[in-house]
Design an enzyme around this catalytic site. Structure first.
Site, PDB file in Angstrom:
ATOM      1  N   LEU A 104       0.887  -1.162   0.000  1.00 29.80           N
ATOM      2  CA  LEU A 104       0.000   0.000   0.000  1.00 29.80           C
ATOM      3  C   LEU A 104       0.924   1.210   0.000  1.00 29.80           C
ATOM      4  CD1 LEU A 104      -2.700  -1.000   2.672  1.00 29.80           C
ATOM      5  CD2 LEU A 104      -2.937  -1.004   0.180  1.00 29.80           C
ATOM      6  N   ASP A 105       0.516   2.286  -0.670  1.00 25.75           N
ATOM      7  CA  ASP A 105       1.344   3.492  -0.675  1.00 25.75           C
ATOM      8  C   ASP A 105       1.525   3.992   0.760  1.00 25.75           C
ATOM      9  OD1 ASP A 105       1.334   3.360  -3.420  1.00 25.75           O
ATOM     10  OD2 ASP A 105      -0.331   4.790  -3.638  1.00 25.75           O
ATOM     11  N   LYS A 106       2.552   4.825   0.925  1.00 28.26           N
ATOM     12  CA  LYS A 106       2.847   5.336   2.274  1.00 28.26           C
ATOM     13  C   LYS A 106       1.632   6.047   2.883  1.00 28.26           C
ATOM     14  CE  LYS A 106       6.196   8.358   4.487  1.00 28.26           C
ATOM     15  NZ  LYS A 106       7.251   9.329   4.206  1.00 28.26           N
TER      16      LYS A 106
END
Ligand code: URA
Length: 255
Positions: A104-106
């Site tokens: 998952l993106d930051k």
């Protein structure tokens, strides 16, 4: 690894004397790899078999599975020099060589499977398997019926082919200032936002953000709420995790 009798393993794990353990087996409380086990003399491999009593997995297991509610600000990696990793949230959890199954993106929140079961992670992430991933998306602007149709039909995000057909459900076209507006991060007061539940069957880099960008309605907030049969437990606060149940592990293995 050598095989052991199930009743010996259970007694060694502190579940009682051999006769007390036999009673647990008779009541059907013990499972081996998700299947009820009733025979005390059954041979098990403590390294490879997943043995549980009353839903609790006994500690001599080889593979571990955790459901993490990823908070924003953490990277989906085992090591990083610039930001804390999701693994740092599980530093006290049993299990060696854990890693996030997927990314998952930051700034994305929500469901992340953390495991050390490489073959299972590989299957879940393989593009061939098209495992469903559902996201709660808050996007800038009001999504139209045409926008939803474009998400569902497949949209050009700059790859060779459009995205695969998706499922998009508009939950809330309303302004951030209205009293019923969902209190999710990322909304400026008075800004028009849409809340969409989007299910995709692939996992291209920044896919959801690129799909909404292609509509001209950028993502303000993104949270994954399910992956395959695994659903985010809303009782888990951001940053909290729990071990998967036997049932959850068994259904993931069906993919
Ligand atoms: N799609 C994105 O754009 N970001 C994520 O973190 C997950 C899916």
């Amino acid at each position: 690894m050598s095989l052991l009798r199930l009743d010996k393993l259970l007694a060694d794990a502190g579940l009682g004397t051999r006769s007390q353990v036999k009673l647990l087996l008779k009541k059907g409380l013990v499972t081996v790899n998700g299947e009820p086990a009733r025979r005390p003399e059954q041979k098990v491999d403590p390294e490879a078999d997943r043995i549980a009593c009353d839903g609790t997995i006994l500690s001599r297991q080889k593979f571990f599975y955790y459901l993490l509610n990823k908070p924003a600000g953490y990277v989906s990696a085992t090591e990083d020099n610039t930001a804390p990793t999701v693994l740092s949230l599980l530093k006290d959890a049993p299990g060696r060589d854990l890693f996030p199954a997927g990314r998952l993106d930051k700034d994305t929140e929500g469901l992340l499977l953390i495991t050390n079961d490489g073959p299972l992670a590989h299957r879940l992430l393989s593009p061939r398997h098209h495992v469903d991933k559902t996201y709660l998306v808050k996007a800038a602007g009001i999504l139209t019926a045409d926008d939803l149709a474009r998400l569902e039909d497949g949209i050009d995000i700059g790859e060779k082919t459009p995205t695969l057909p998706a499922k998009a459900r508009l939950l809330a076209p309303r302004t951030g200032a209205s009293p019923e507006a969902p209190s999710l991060p990322g909304t400026e007061d008075g800004q028009e936002v849409s809340l969409v539940e989007l299910t995709i069957h692939e996992g291209k880099f920044h896919q959801v953000k690129r799909m909404f960008q292609a509509l001209g309605k950028p993502v303000l907030y993104l949270k994954r709420i399910s992956m395959g049969s695994l659903v985010l437990d809303e009782s888990l606060a951001p940053g909290a995790f729990r071990a998967l149940t036997e049932d959850e592990i068994a259904s993931l293995k069906r993919f």
